[in-house]
Scaffold this active site. Structure first.
Site, PDB file in Angstrom:
ATOM      1  N   LYS A   1       6.738  10.849  50.090  1.00 36.79           N
ATOM      2  CA  LYS A   1       5.900  10.901  51.290  1.00 36.79           C
ATOM      3  C   LYS A   1       5.273  12.267  51.504  1.00 36.79           C
ATOM      4  CE  LYS A   1       7.282   6.769  53.621  1.00 36.79           C
ATOM      5  NZ  LYS A   1       8.063   6.098  54.654  1.00 36.79           N
TER       6      LYS A   1
ATOM      7  N   ARG B   1      15.433   4.032  50.277  1.00 40.67           N
ATOM      8  CA  ARG B   1      14.272   3.287  49.765  1.00 40.67           C
ATOM      9  C   ARG B   1      13.417   4.224  48.920  1.00 40.67           C
ATOM     10  NH1 ARG B   1       8.989   2.530  51.264  1.00 40.67           N
ATOM     11  NH2 ARG B   1       8.115   0.452  50.989  1.00 40.67           N
TER      12      ARG B   1
END
Ligand code: YH5
Length: 276
Positions: A221, A255
């Site tokens: 991210k 995740r």
């Protein structure tokens, strides 16, 4: 802590790895529907071999600025892949969706977990999840994907995310979802600045103290892009450090895109656990 879908049990004493499987059109080479399914199954198989326990299948692109996906399009992307993985592989399947119809059909096709970045707030989603009877992941987001990164704003990000997630858990439990079937996600990158993301990451322990398993999604991210000044391909080390912090603070599901590398981190931490 354990999760159960009525048939299988997922033991969360040690953290488990959730491998990300994108089935958005931009995530595949062009070769028609059948090639898409084959590619998805082979990627899922690879991630399971690398040590993923859960495969998270998503057909909606929710990166900052992404546009909405139509229902039929999402169903056509996601359902055949769930059917194929269910038939060919042995793993937990989670479906990354906010749409009630996709939840219902996915669970009918064998999905074990509903993973909703909108925390079951879309029309019909809460009822669909109650009826499906599987574990649900509730994520915090400020705003909507299209605009959420414009001006993230909090007085106290940890307190506000906590209040939101406790509220949503209560609504879900009141609607008929079993408390043991609720997973919480702090929603990294969803309406948060660099500072907000790291403050939340460091509060993982506090969220675990609420009594629900925490799922952490920091893989690749922009919090690492911004911090380290790296494009999407240069974020592996940052992502692994993030995963390690989350696991050390008790997060139960990580995740990730990079399963093999994250499994190594998990094994190192598990070894340390044996002394405690
Ligand atoms: C999540 O955090 N995220 S989809 C931007 C990136 C990299 C990755 C710019 N679904 C989550 O993975 N479900 C997504 O770099 C999720 N938690 C849960 N539970 C976005 C994504 C991504 C976005």
């Amino acid at each position: 802590m354990i999760l159960t879908n009525g048939k299988k049990i997922l033991n969360l004493e040690h953290p488990k790895i959730m491998g990300i499987l994108n089935v958005t059109p931009d995530s595949f080479s062009d070769g028609g529907q059948y090639a898409h399914i084959e590619q998805a199954v082979s990627r899922a198989k690879e991630m399971i071999e690398q040590g993923a326990t859960i495969i998270d299948i998503g057909g909606e692109s929710t990166r900052p600025g992404a546009s909405d996906v139509l229902l039929n399009e999402e169903l056509e992307r996601v359902i055949p892949v769930i059917d194929a993985i269910k038939k060919e592989l042995d793993c937990w399947i989670s479906v990354d969706t906010s749409k009630a119809e996709v939840m219902t059909e996915a669970v009918q096709s064998g999905a074990d977990i509903i993973n909703d970045i909108r925390a079951l707030r879309e029309e019909g989603a809460l009822k669909a999840a109650v009826d499906a009877g599987v574990p649900v992941c509730l994520m915090h987001m400020q705003g909507q994907p299209r605009s959420m990164q414009t001006a993230p704003d909090y007085q106290d990000v940890v307190a506000e995310v906590k209040t939101f997630l406790m509220d949503r858990s209560k609504t879900c439990i009141d609607a008929g979802i079993k408390a043991e079937n609720i997973i919480l996600d702090l929603g990294f990158g969803f309406g948060k600045s660099l500072q907000h993301n790291f403050e939340l990451l460091n509060a993982t322990q506090e969220f675990m103290a609420l009594g629900f398993p925490v799922l952490t999604g920091v893989s690749r991210k922009s919090m690492f892009g911004q911090l380290l000044n790296r494009d999407i391909n240069g974020r592996l080390a940052g992502s692994l450090a993030g995963a390690m912090i989350a696991m050390q603070q008790g997060s139960k599901i990580i995740r990730v895109h990079d399963v093999a590398e994250t499994v190594d981190v998990m094994k190192v931490l598990k070894q340390i656990d044996t002394f405690n």
